[in-house]
Write a protein that holds these residues in place. Structure first.
Motif, mmCIF file in Angstrom:
data_model
loop_
_atom_site.group_PDB
_atom_site.id
_atom_site.type_symbol
_atom_site.label_atom_id
_atom_site.label_comp_id
_atom_site.label_asym_id
_atom_site.label_seq_id
_atom_site.Cartn_x
_atom_site.Cartn_y
_atom_site.Cartn_z
ATOM 1 N N GLN A 1 0.838 -1.183 0.000
ATOM 2 C CA GLN A 1 0.000 0.000 0.000
ATOM 3 C C GLN A 1 0.884 1.248 0.000
ATOM 4 N N VAL A 2 0.615 2.149 -0.931
ATOM 5 C CA VAL A 2 1.383 3.390 -1.007
ATOM 6 C C VAL A 2 1.065 4.270 0.194
ATOM 7 N N GLN A 3 2.095 4.883 0.719
ATOM 8 C CA GLN A 3 1.916 5.806 1.834
ATOM 9 C C GLN A 3 2.309 7.214 1.410
ATOM 10 N N LEU A 4 1.592 8.194 1.957
ATOM 11 C CA LEU A 4 1.940 9.599 1.762
ATOM 12 C C LEU A 4 2.547 10.099 3.073
ATOM 13 N N VAL A 5 3.655 10.789 2.957
ATOM 14 C CA VAL A 5 4.362 11.259 4.141
ATOM 15 C C VAL A 5 4.528 12.772 4.053
ATOM 16 N N GLU A 6 3.960 13.478 5.034
ATOM 17 C CA GLU A 6 4.069 14.934 5.099
ATOM 18 C C GLU A 6 5.243 15.337 5.972
ATOM 19 N N SER A 7 5.765 16.509 5.700
ATOM 20 C CA SER A 7 6.805 17.090 6.543
ATOM 21 C C SER A 7 6.740 18.603 6.412
ATOM 22 N N SER A 25 5.408 7.065 -1.054
ATOM 23 C CA SER A 25 6.464 6.098 -0.745
ATOM 24 C C SER A 25 6.960 5.376 -1.989
ATOM 25 N N GLU A 26 6.197 5.457 -3.092
ATOM 26 C CA GLU A 26 6.609 4.833 -4.339
ATOM 27 C C GLU A 26 6.605 5.878 -5.435
ATOM 28 N N ARG A 27 7.727 6.027 -6.130
ATOM 29 C CA ARG A 27 7.815 7.017 -7.201
ATOM 30 C C ARG A 27 6.928 6.662 -8.374
ATOM 31 N N ALA A 28 6.633 5.386 -8.550
ATOM 32 C CA ALA A 28 5.814 4.959 -9.683
ATOM 33 C C ALA A 28 4.337 5.129 -9.397
ATOM 34 N N PHE A 29 4.029 5.788 -8.306
ATOM 35 C CA PHE A 29 2.644 6.006 -7.891
ATOM 36 C C PHE A 29 2.021 7.054 -8.792
ATOM 37 N N THR A 30 1.084 6.646 -9.627
ATOM 38 C CA THR A 30 0.458 7.537 -10.594
ATOM 39 C C THR A 30 -0.846 8.082 -10.047
ATOM 40 N N VAL A 63 -7.495 30.840 2.007
ATOM 41 C CA VAL A 63 -6.042 30.816 1.822
ATOM 42 C C VAL A 63 -5.601 31.450 0.513
ATOM 43 N N LYS A 64 -6.541 31.841 -0.318
ATOM 44 C CA LYS A 64 -6.187 32.450 -1.606
ATOM 45 C C LYS A 64 -5.310 33.679 -1.394
ATOM 46 N N GLY A 65 -4.255 33.767 -2.193
ATOM 47 C CA GLY A 65 -3.334 34.882 -2.082
ATOM 48 C C GLY A 65 -2.259 34.700 -1.041
ATOM 49 N N ARG A 66 -2.399 33.714 -0.172
ATOM 50 C CA ARG A 66 -1.387 33.452 0.865
ATOM 51 C C ARG A 66 -0.701 32.101 0.684
ATOM 52 N N PHE A 67 -1.440 31.111 0.229
ATOM 53 C CA PHE A 67 -0.904 29.749 0.058
ATOM 54 C C PHE A 67 -0.747 29.445 -1.427
ATOM 55 N N THR A 68 0.272 28.677 -1.747
ATOM 56 C CA THR A 68 0.499 28.243 -3.119
ATOM 57 C C THR A 68 0.795 26.746 -3.131
ATOM 58 N N VAL A 69 0.036 26.024 -3.931
ATOM 59 C CA VAL A 69 0.250 24.582 -4.068
ATOM 60 C C VAL A 69 1.058 24.328 -5.338
ATOM 61 N N SER A 70 1.993 23.427 -5.240
ATOM 62 C CA SER A 70 2.796 23.030 -6.390
ATOM 63 C C SER A 70 3.150 21.560 -6.223
ATOM 64 N N GLY A 71 3.755 21.008 -7.240
ATOM 65 C CA GLY A 71 4.091 19.605 -7.118
ATOM 66 C C GLY A 71 4.941 19.099 -8.251
ATOM 67 N N ASP A 72 5.323 17.874 -8.124
ATOM 68 C CA ASP A 72 6.137 17.195 -9.127
ATOM 69 C C ASP A 72 5.485 15.852 -9.397
ATOM 70 N N LYS A 73 4.818 15.748 -10.535
ATOM 71 C CA LYS A 73 4.099 14.521 -10.855
ATOM 72 C C LYS A 73 5.037 13.325 -10.929
ATOM 73 N N SER A 74 6.217 13.526 -11.496
ATOM 74 C CA SER A 74 7.150 12.412 -11.651
ATOM 75 C C SER A 74 7.660 11.887 -10.325
ATOM 76 N N GLU A 75 7.655 12.752 -9.312
ATOM 77 C CA GLU A 75 8.099 12.364 -7.973
ATOM 78 C C GLU A 75 6.935 12.024 -7.054
ATOM 79 N N SER A 76 5.716 12.168 -7.577
ATOM 80 C CA SER A 76 4.514 11.971 -6.740
ATOM 81 C C SER A 76 4.618 12.798 -5.470
ATOM 82 N N ALA A 77 4.958 14.061 -5.655
ATOM 83 C CA ALA A 77 5.158 14.953 -4.515
ATOM 84 C C ALA A 77 4.310 16.206 -4.687
#
Length: 119
Positions: A1-7, A25-30, A63-77
């Motif tokens: 089971q894939v796990q998501l880990v916050e920090s 926990s798995e990079r191949a997690f699509t 949170v608009k104007g204060r928070f920004t979400v971004s990510g890396d699909k290839s890293e599942s992050a």
């Protein structure tokens, strides 16, 4: 089971910034999308922000104007840059991911990271 880990959570003062990170926990997690939620004491988890890998982001009005979400699909992050933090942002923050369309729910959840903002 894939796990998501916050920090990245912690104790900061009002007006400060924090950057939360979440990785699978798995990079191949699509996934189709990853998101951030938060939970105030005594409340259910509430939506904060989302990134859909097709190229769209969305935010809760609080949170608009204060928070920004971004990510890396290839890293599942996914990341959440939080600026100008307020005491009312104090909560446990969770990341979530979905592999399903349409996006109506999230199948994967992290364990949460505490963010505390002092006045």
């Amino acid at each position: 089971q894939v796990q998501l880990v916050e920090s990245g959570g912690g104790l900061v003062q009002a007006g400060d910034s924090l950057r939360l990170s979440c990785a699978a926990s798995e990079r191949a997690f699509t996934t189709y999308a990853m998101a951030w939620f938060r939970q105030f004491p005594g409340w259910e988890r509430q939506f904060v922000a989302r990134i859909v890998w097709s190229g769209t982001t969305s935010y809760d009005d609080s949170v608009k104007g204060r928070f920004t979400v971004s990510g890396d699909k290839s890293e599942s992050a996914v990341y959440l840059q939080m600026n100008n933090l307020k005491p009312e942002d104090t909560a446990v923050y969770y990341c979530a991911a979905t592999q399903r369309l349409p996006i109506t729910d999230y199948e994967y959840w992290g364990q949460g990271t505490q963010v505390t903002v002092s006045s």
